[in-house]
Motif scaffolding. Structure first.
Motif, PDB file in Angstrom:
ATOM      1  N   ALA A  23       0.834  -1.204   0.000  1.00  0.00           N
ATOM      2  CA  ALA A  23       0.000   0.000   0.000  1.00  0.00           C
ATOM      3  C   ALA A  23       0.868   1.253   0.000  1.00  0.00           C
ATOM      4  CB  ALA A  23      -0.929  -0.007   1.214  1.00  0.00           C
ATOM      5  N   LYS A  24       1.971   1.208   0.780  1.00  0.00           N
ATOM      6  CA  LYS A  24       2.871   2.351   0.827  1.00  0.00           C
ATOM      7  C   LYS A  24       3.523   2.565  -0.534  1.00  0.00           C
ATOM      8  CE  LYS A  24       6.769   4.328   3.350  1.00  0.00           C
ATOM      9  NZ  LYS A  24       7.773   4.120   4.421  1.00  0.00           N
ATOM     10  N   ASP A  25       3.890   1.482  -1.183  1.00  0.00           N
ATOM     11  CA  ASP A  25       4.479   1.560  -2.515  1.00  0.00           C
ATOM     12  C   ASP A  25       3.512   2.213  -3.498  1.00  0.00           C
ATOM     13  OD1 ASP A  25       6.541   0.795  -4.530  1.00  0.00           O
ATOM     14  OD2 ASP A  25       4.875  -0.397  -5.314  1.00  0.00           O
ATOM     15  N   GLN A  26       2.234   1.841  -3.404  1.00  0.00           N
ATOM     16  CA  GLN A  26       1.216   2.443  -4.262  1.00  0.00           C
ATOM     17  C   GLN A  26       1.076   3.935  -3.975  1.00  0.00           C
ATOM     18  OE1 GLN A  26      -0.608   1.090  -6.829  1.00  0.00           O
ATOM     19  NE2 GLN A  26       0.846  -0.595  -6.573  1.00  0.00           N
ATOM     20  N   SER A  27       1.176   4.297  -2.688  1.00  0.00           N
ATOM     21  CA  SER A  27       1.071   5.698  -2.298  1.00  0.00           C
ATOM     22  C   SER A  27       2.189   6.527  -2.916  1.00  0.00           C
ATOM     23  CB  SER A  27       1.130   5.807  -0.771  1.00  0.00           C
ATOM     24  OG  SER A  27       1.253   7.151  -0.363  1.00  0.00           O
ATOM     25  N   VAL A  28       3.423   6.023  -2.821  1.00  0.00           N
ATOM     26  CA  VAL A  28       4.571   6.727  -3.384  1.00  0.00           C
ATOM     27  C   VAL A  28       4.444   6.848  -4.904  1.00  0.00           C
ATOM     28  CG1 VAL A  28       7.067   6.609  -3.753  1.00  0.00           C
ATOM     29  CG2 VAL A  28       6.104   6.047  -1.509  1.00  0.00           C
ATOM     30  N   ARG A  29       4.033   5.759  -5.531  1.00  0.00           N
ATOM     31  CA  ARG A  29       3.871   5.748  -6.995  1.00  0.00           C
ATOM     32  C   ARG A  29       2.809   6.753  -7.431  1.00  0.00           C
ATOM     33  NH1 ARG A  29       1.524   0.782 -10.585  1.00  0.00           N
ATOM     34  NH2 ARG A  29       2.171   1.526 -12.632  1.00  0.00           N
ATOM     35  N   ALA A  30       1.691   6.784  -6.698  1.00  0.00           N
ATOM     36  CA  ALA A  30       0.603   7.705  -7.041  1.00  0.00           C
ATOM     37  C   ALA A  30       1.047   9.147  -6.887  1.00  0.00           C
ATOM     38  CB  ALA A  30      -0.612   7.421  -6.168  1.00  0.00           C
ATOM     39  N   GLU A  31       1.785   9.447  -5.836  1.00  0.00           N
ATOM     40  CA  GLU A  31       2.250  10.812  -5.597  1.00  0.00           C
ATOM     41  C   GLU A  31       3.215  11.257  -6.690  1.00  0.00           C
ATOM     42  OE1 GLU A  31       2.219  14.436  -3.748  1.00  0.00           O
ATOM     43  OE2 GLU A  31       0.977  12.680  -3.299  1.00  0.00           O
ATOM     44  N   LYS A  32       4.123  10.379  -7.083  1.00  0.00           N
ATOM     45  CA  LYS A  32       5.068  10.704  -8.149  1.00  0.00           C
ATOM     46  C   LYS A  32       4.345  10.936  -9.475  1.00  0.00           C
ATOM     47  CE  LYS A  32       9.220   8.400  -6.364  1.00  0.00           C
ATOM     48  NZ  LYS A  32      10.190   7.296  -6.581  1.00  0.00           N
ATOM     49  N   THR A  33       3.326  10.119  -9.730  1.00  0.00           N
ATOM     50  CA  THR A  33       2.563  10.263 -10.970  1.00  0.00           C
ATOM     51  C   THR A  33       1.778  11.570 -10.970  1.00  0.00           C
ATOM     52  OG1 THR A  33       2.340   7.856 -11.065  1.00  0.00           O
ATOM     53  CG2 THR A  33       0.913   9.136 -12.509  1.00  0.00           C
ATOM     54  N   LYS A  34       1.261  11.935  -9.812  1.00  0.00           N
ATOM     55  CA  LYS A  34       0.537  13.210  -9.700  1.00  0.00           C
ATOM     56  C   LYS A  34       1.458  14.375 -10.031  1.00  0.00           C
ATOM     57  CE  LYS A  34       0.192  15.506  -5.937  1.00  0.00           C
ATOM     58  NZ  LYS A  34      -0.048  15.912  -4.542  1.00  0.00           N
ATOM     59  N   PHE A 135      -4.979  16.357   5.310  1.00  0.00           N
ATOM     60  CA  PHE A 135      -3.829  15.723   4.672  1.00  0.00           C
ATOM     61  C   PHE A 135      -3.162  16.731   3.737  1.00  0.00           C
ATOM     62  CE2 PHE A 135      -7.815  14.466   2.657  1.00  0.00           C
ATOM     63  CZ  PHE A 135      -7.649  14.870   1.340  1.00  0.00           C
ATOM     64  N   ALA A 136      -2.076  16.318   3.091  1.00  0.00           N
ATOM     65  CA  ALA A 136      -1.251  17.262   2.311  1.00  0.00           C
ATOM     66  C   ALA A 136      -2.041  17.998   1.238  1.00  0.00           C
ATOM     67  CB  ALA A 136      -0.069  16.513   1.690  1.00  0.00           C
ATOM     68  N   ASP A 137      -2.993  17.315   0.618  1.00  0.00           N
ATOM     69  CA  ASP A 137      -3.781  17.916  -0.463  1.00  0.00           C
ATOM     70  C   ASP A 137      -5.143  18.409   0.024  1.00  0.00           C
ATOM     71  OD1 ASP A 137      -2.580  18.100  -3.084  1.00  0.00           O
ATOM     72  OD2 ASP A 137      -2.329  15.927  -3.018  1.00  0.00           O
ATOM     73  N   TRP A 138      -5.248  18.740   1.285  1.00  0.00           N
ATOM     74  CA  TRP A 138      -6.541  19.099   1.879  1.00  0.00           C
ATOM     75  C   TRP A 138      -7.196  20.271   1.140  1.00  0.00           C
ATOM     76  CZ3 TRP A 138      -9.768  16.813   5.096  1.00  0.00           C
ATOM     77  CH2 TRP A 138     -10.785  17.563   5.705  1.00  0.00           C
ATOM     78  N   ILE A 167     -10.435  29.475   1.504  1.00  0.00           N
ATOM     79  CA  ILE A 167      -9.393  28.475   1.286  1.00  0.00           C
ATOM     80  C   ILE A 167      -8.047  29.187   1.126  1.00  0.00           C
ATOM     81  CG2 ILE A 167      -8.532  26.710  -0.308  1.00  0.00           C
ATOM     82  CD1 ILE A 167     -11.430  26.040  -0.986  1.00  0.00           C
ATOM     83  N   ASP A 168      -7.019  28.643   1.748  1.00  0.00           N
ATOM     84  CA  ASP A 168      -5.676  29.221   1.663  1.00  0.00           C
ATOM     85  C   ASP A 168      -5.127  28.977   0.254  1.00  0.00           C
ATOM     86  OD1 ASP A 168      -3.049  29.991   1.858  1.00  0.00           O
ATOM     87  OD2 ASP A 168      -2.675  28.990   3.776  1.00  0.00           O
ATOM     88  N   ARG A 169      -5.120  30.029  -0.575  1.00  0.00           N
ATOM     89  CA  ARG A 169      -4.698  29.884  -1.965  1.00  0.00           C
ATOM     90  C   ARG A 169      -3.218  29.523  -2.103  1.00  0.00           C
ATOM     91  NH1 ARG A 169      -4.474  34.407  -4.218  1.00  0.00           N
ATOM     92  NH2 ARG A 169      -4.958  35.710  -2.428  1.00  0.00           N
ATOM     93  N   SER A 170      -2.423  29.869  -1.090  1.00  0.00           N
ATOM     94  CA  SER A 170      -0.991  29.570  -1.165  1.00  0.00           C
ATOM     95  C   SER A 170      -0.717  28.069  -1.103  1.00  0.00           C
ATOM     96  CB  SER A 170      -0.246  30.266  -0.021  1.00  0.00           C
ATOM     97  OG  SER A 170      -0.601  29.711   1.239  1.00  0.00           O
ATOM     98  N   LYS A 171      -1.708  27.295  -0.654  1.00  0.00           N
ATOM     99  CA  LYS A 171      -1.538  25.848  -0.537  1.00  0.00           C
ATOM    100  C   LYS A 171      -2.148  25.093  -1.715  1.00  0.00           C
ATOM    101  CE  LYS A 171      -1.338  25.839   4.514  1.00  0.00           C
ATOM    102  NZ  LYS A 171      -1.944  25.320   5.768  1.00  0.00           N
ATOM    103  N   LEU A 172      -2.671  25.827  -2.687  1.00  0.00           N
ATOM    104  CA  LEU A 172      -3.306  25.175  -3.834  1.00  0.00           C
ATOM    105  C   LEU A 172      -2.277  24.824  -4.902  1.00  0.00           C
ATOM    106  CD1 LEU A 172      -6.531  27.319  -4.344  1.00  0.00           C
ATOM    107  CD2 LEU A 172      -6.326  25.110  -3.212  1.00  0.00           C
ATOM    108  N   SER A 173      -2.482  23.673  -5.532  1.00  0.00           N
ATOM    109  CA  SER A 173      -1.668  23.288  -6.681  1.00  0.00           C
ATOM    110  C   SER A 173      -1.954  24.261  -7.823  1.00  0.00           C
ATOM    111  CB  SER A 173      -2.016  21.851  -7.088  1.00  0.00           C
ATOM    112  OG  SER A 173      -1.208  21.425  -8.143  1.00  0.00           O
ATOM    113  N   LEU A 174      -0.962  24.483  -8.677  1.00  0.00           N
ATOM    114  CA  LEU A 174      -1.083  25.507  -9.715  1.00  0.00           C
ATOM    115  C   LEU A 174      -2.314  25.340 -10.589  1.00  0.00           C
ATOM    116  CD1 LEU A 174       2.618  25.900 -10.908  1.00  0.00           C
ATOM    117  CD2 LEU A 174       1.267  27.503  -9.555  1.00  0.00           C
TER     118      LEU A 174
END
Length: 317
Positions: A23-34, A135-138, A167-174
């Motif tokens: 599951a952790k491996d999938q998490s890392v893979r998903a984050e890298k793909t994102k 979480f990080a992408d909240w 919403i804190d715009r500084s934490k938003l993805s571009l």
């Protein structure tokens, strides 16, 4: 017997550890793909295959760890990328074109677009429900919820602004920054929140606001005028909308004239509103069927009014 139980327990422990490692491996893979997907978006090279790969990895992640909120957020995020493929873009032009219109008019009649937006909402909601803390992408997840709520139309724009307006715009993805400003402007205008629109315009003028939607002075007048109209400040609305009009029959001019005529009607100056609509409709080549329909509506509500338009002919056309 005791040895057998011990071995069984030991086997369960090993399986559990292997499960969590996978599951952790999938998490890392998903984050890298994102992150890779975002970089491709920035460079303008994001293609259908990359979106599908991201979605497949996010779904696998959720299957391997079905209570991880991040997995469901990433599914919602992958579905969001699909909207571009369906022709739905949250940019400056689409915002100006659809201000004051129902959100469903913006997304069109595509069943796939409807189902995609529904799936975005429910996956983002699942992510929120599984999370005991942000979480990080909240903040990015909140934008996707805001998008889903706007599409569903269950809550009034005023409520949506209260829930998602800070919403804190500084934490938003571009790629979600302009979406957030789009949604906030769209709902703030419908809510008739003139103060909120001024605040939004100020945000887009901030030197630190480098990406996303920005307005020209004419568009600012248009936005503020519509905001005052929805707030029923008709005098202020007329002043600003008249400044937004030009001789060019574009969306801003046409919407300003239709709104101005509607204000005349609300002020018991319906004939003045009809005359304004007639002149615009005739000089622009009778292109917008909404105008004779609006004239017909005025005449039904206020008997005794006159029009030069052949309303029966316009209906047939």
């Amino acid at each position: 017997m005791v040895l057998a139980l011990g071995l069984s327990a030991l086997g369960f422990t090993y399986r559990k550890e292997i499960y969590f490692l996978f599951a952790k491996d999938q998490s890392v893979r998903a984050e890298k793909t994102k992150e890779k997907t975002i970089e491709l978006w920035k460079s303008g090279n994001l293609k259908e295959k990359e979106i599908e790969d991201f979605q497949s990895i996010a779904i696998t992640y959720s299957e391997k760890d079905p209570t991880d909120p991040v997995a469901f957020h990433l599914i919602a995020r992958s579905l969001f990328w699909n909207l571009n493929r369906l022709g739905i873009q949250f940019d400056h032009d689409s915002l100006i074109l659809h201000l004051g219109s129902p959100f469903r008019e913006f997304i069109g009649s595509s069943v796939l677009a409807e189902s995609t937006l529904d799936s975005i909402f429910w996956n983002a909601r699942t992510a929120e429900s599984y999370s005991s803390s942000p979480f990080a992408d909240w903040e990015n997840n909140l934008v996707l919820l805001f998008l889903g709520e706007t599409h569903r139309g269950v809550k009034r724009p005023q409520v949506l602004i209260q829930e998602y307006g800070n919403i804190d715009r500084s934490k938003l993805s571009l790629e979600l920054q302009s979406v957030y400003i789009w949604l906030l402007t769209f709902n703030t205008m419908l809510a008739g929140d003139a103060t909120g629109l001024d605040k939004l315009i100020t945000i887009t003028k901030d030197p630190n606001y480098k990406l996303g939607i920005q307005f020209t002075p004419r568009e600012e007048n248009f936005l503020r005028g519509l905001g005052k109209y929805y707030k029923k400040d008709y005098v202020g609305a007329l002043s600003l909308l008249r400044q937004a009009k030009t001789t060019n029959p574009d969306t801003i001019t046409e919407t300003s004239i239709i709104t101005e005529a509607t204000i005349f009607h609300l002020q018991n100056l319906s004939q003045k509103g009809i005359d304004l609509l007639e002149e615009y409709y005739t000089t622009t080549g009778k292109k917008n069927p909404e105008i004779p329909n609006l004239v017909s509506k005025f005449m039904k509500e206020k008997p005794g009014l006159k029009t030069k338009l052949d309303l029966s002919l316009d209906k047939k056309e």
